[in-house]
Enzyme design. Structure first.
Site, short mmCIF file in Angstrom:
data_model
loop_
_atom_site.label_atom_id
_atom_site.label_comp_id
_atom_site.label_asym_id
_atom_site.label_seq_id
_atom_site.Cartn_x
_atom_site.Cartn_y
_atom_site.Cartn_z
CB SER A 150 1.23 -0.44 5.49
OG SER A 150 0.04 0.00 4.87
CB THR A 151 5.61 -2.17 6.68
OG1 THR A 151 5.82 -2.51 5.30
CG2 THR A 151 4.32 -2.81 7.17
#
Length: 485
Positions: A27-28
């Site tokens: 996600s990041t």
């Protein structure tokens, strides 16, 4: 006759003739760096595809979306490639560690399920293999997608609650404007460089006198002064540079609540604009709609009351853009230029510049409705009467007013002189540093020596130019006033 045995009845020979795509996503960027075990598990799905019977050339890994959130498919190029391959009928199975890797958006997830059902593509995670054509599997996939979307909502709400709680105490670390530095323990202090502090203070003080941000900009440019700018991103993040003042930079100093020592959260609001795909637009909110306001958090360059007056003055100056704006103070040949109001319609009167004799005119009705002008009269008669009234009112305190004016002008002259001394001091430091770097290099390293010598010469030229400009100013604007010490 031998019969091939497959690990699952859902896996058919036709699937093995197509591609097996392993979709990898984190996600990041921080998760990519810190949660490497999760990334490693996702890549290991390629080995599982080979164990299910796919030859190595037909196993494809799509990892374009590492570091991108699954909340939307707008910027995920890898996800779009996967959907395109499924739509072309090239994919026999999609492998993920969990279905949230594909999407945390219900709309995107259900489109993937429908597309896989049409082209008979299987979906596999660590719990098993699913056939979207099967009603039970389709129901289970839909429930999983809904749960992961709800989980994302819960995580966001939890993180935002923690963020708001920290913001209410004024402890949330927001990006600071130029003039402030954040220490290692999180505390905020004024910039240690005196020239930076003096420049910002000068902008605030000059606006209090001139009441016009554009006039402050013109004065700084006329005095050949520069404004500090702190680079926020990139390889030079945190570096301070000096640039020519722009109106936007002046306005930021006057409108940012940080300079009044106030922590504010919620000055801007994101609004969804219709489109395909929809876009987010940022809108500034009026001061009464700010979510969180905590005074006394930062060291201040001006008081909060001064800050509110500055904002009001800037709104009043927007005569052409605000319904109730008074207009900015203006220079011109008429004494009451920009101040005169029409006694008939209440509109602001203008000054004619076409003829030999200037006149105050109210032509708004003529310009807007082609009607007759309200009124006009010569400038010289009204200005002469105002001059008499003004001088009579000032007569008892003429000497005191003159002395006060001399004191203010002398203080401004001293502040400007100090500012130039700081500029020369900074330029002298840059010159000395370039010389030290040149002296430290070995003479045999000629390529580096030539570069450092050129840098030293550039610093010397800049110093000489500043000293020459300062010498001219000392004979003109910085010359001591008559009648002062």
């Amino acid at each position: 006759m031998s019969i091939a045995v497959f690990p699952s009845q859902k896996l058919q020979p036709r699937h093995l003739q197509l591609q097996a795509i392993v979709y990898v996503r984190q996600s990041t960027p921080r998760q990519v760096l810190e949660n490497q075990e999760s990334t490693r598990r996702q890549y290991q799905l390629a080995e599982r595809a080979r164990q299910l019977g796919w030859p190595t050339p037909q196993v494809q890994v799509i990892d374009d979306d590492l570091g991108l959130s699954g909340a939307s498919s707008h910027q995920r190029g890898g996800f779009q490639r996967l959907v395109a391959a499924i739509g072309l009928g090239e994919v026999g199975m999609v492998l993920v560690t969990e279905v949230s890797r594909l999407s945390r958006s219900n709309s995107d997830w259900h489109r993937v399920i429908e597309l896989c059902a049409v082209f008979r593509t299987l979906i596999a995670d660590e719990d098993g293999i699913y056939d979207p054509q099967d009603p039970n599997d389709r129901l289970l996939l839909g429930v999983k997608g809904t749960l992961f979307a709800a989980e994302l909502h819960i995580l966001r709400a939890r993180m935002r609650g923690n963020l708001l709680n920290k913001a209410r105490r004024g402890e949330l670390a927001l990006r600071l404007p130029v003039g402030y530095r954040r220490l290692g323990d999180g505390s905020v202090v004024l910039d240690p460089e005196e020239e930076v502090r003096q420049t910002l203070t000068r902008i605030v003080e000059r606006f209090a006198v001139l009441r016009n941000a554009r006039a402050v900009q013109r004065e700084l440019n006329d005095q050949r002064l520069r404004m500090p700018r702190l680079i926020q991103v990139g390889a030079d993040a945190g570096k301070l540079v000096w640039v020519q003042p722009t109106y936007q930079m002046i306005q930021q100093v006057l409108t940012s609540p940080v300079y009044a020592g106030v922590f504010v959260y919620g000055r801007r609001k994101l609004e969804m604009a219709p489109g395909d795909p929809p876009t987010l637009n940022e809108r500034r909110r009026p001061i009464e709609e700010w979510d969180i306001v905590v005074p006394g958090v930062y060291p201040a360059y001006l008081t909060y009351d001064q800050y509110l007056r500055n904002r009001q003055q800037l709104r009043d100056n927007m005569y052409n853009f605000a319904k109730k704006g008074r207009g900015a103070p203006r220079e011109g040949p008429a004494l009451l230029q920009g101040l005169m109001l029409c006694g008939r319609c209440g509109r602001r009167m203008t000054v004619s510049h076409g003829g030999e004799y200037r006149r105050y005119e109210c032509r708004r009705a003529q310009l807007d409705y082609a009607a007759s002008p309200c009124q006009s009269f010569p400038v010289r008669h009204l200005d002469a009467a105002v001059e008499v009234i003004l001088l009579e009112a000032m007569q008892p305190a003429t000497l005191e007013t003159t002395l006060q004016a001399f004191a203010v002008l002398d203080r401004e002259r001293r502040e400007l002189d100090r500012h130039w001394q700081l500029r020369i001091e900074r330029a002298r430091y840059e010159t000395d540093r370039a010389q030290r770097q040149y002296d430290a290099v070995e003479p045999e390293n000629r390529s580096v020596a030539r570069t450092l010598e050129a840098r030293w010469n550039t610093a010397l030229q800049a110093l000489e130019k500043l000293q020459a400009e300062y010498a001219v100013l000392q004979r003109t604007e910085l010359r001591p006033l008559e009648g002062t010490d």
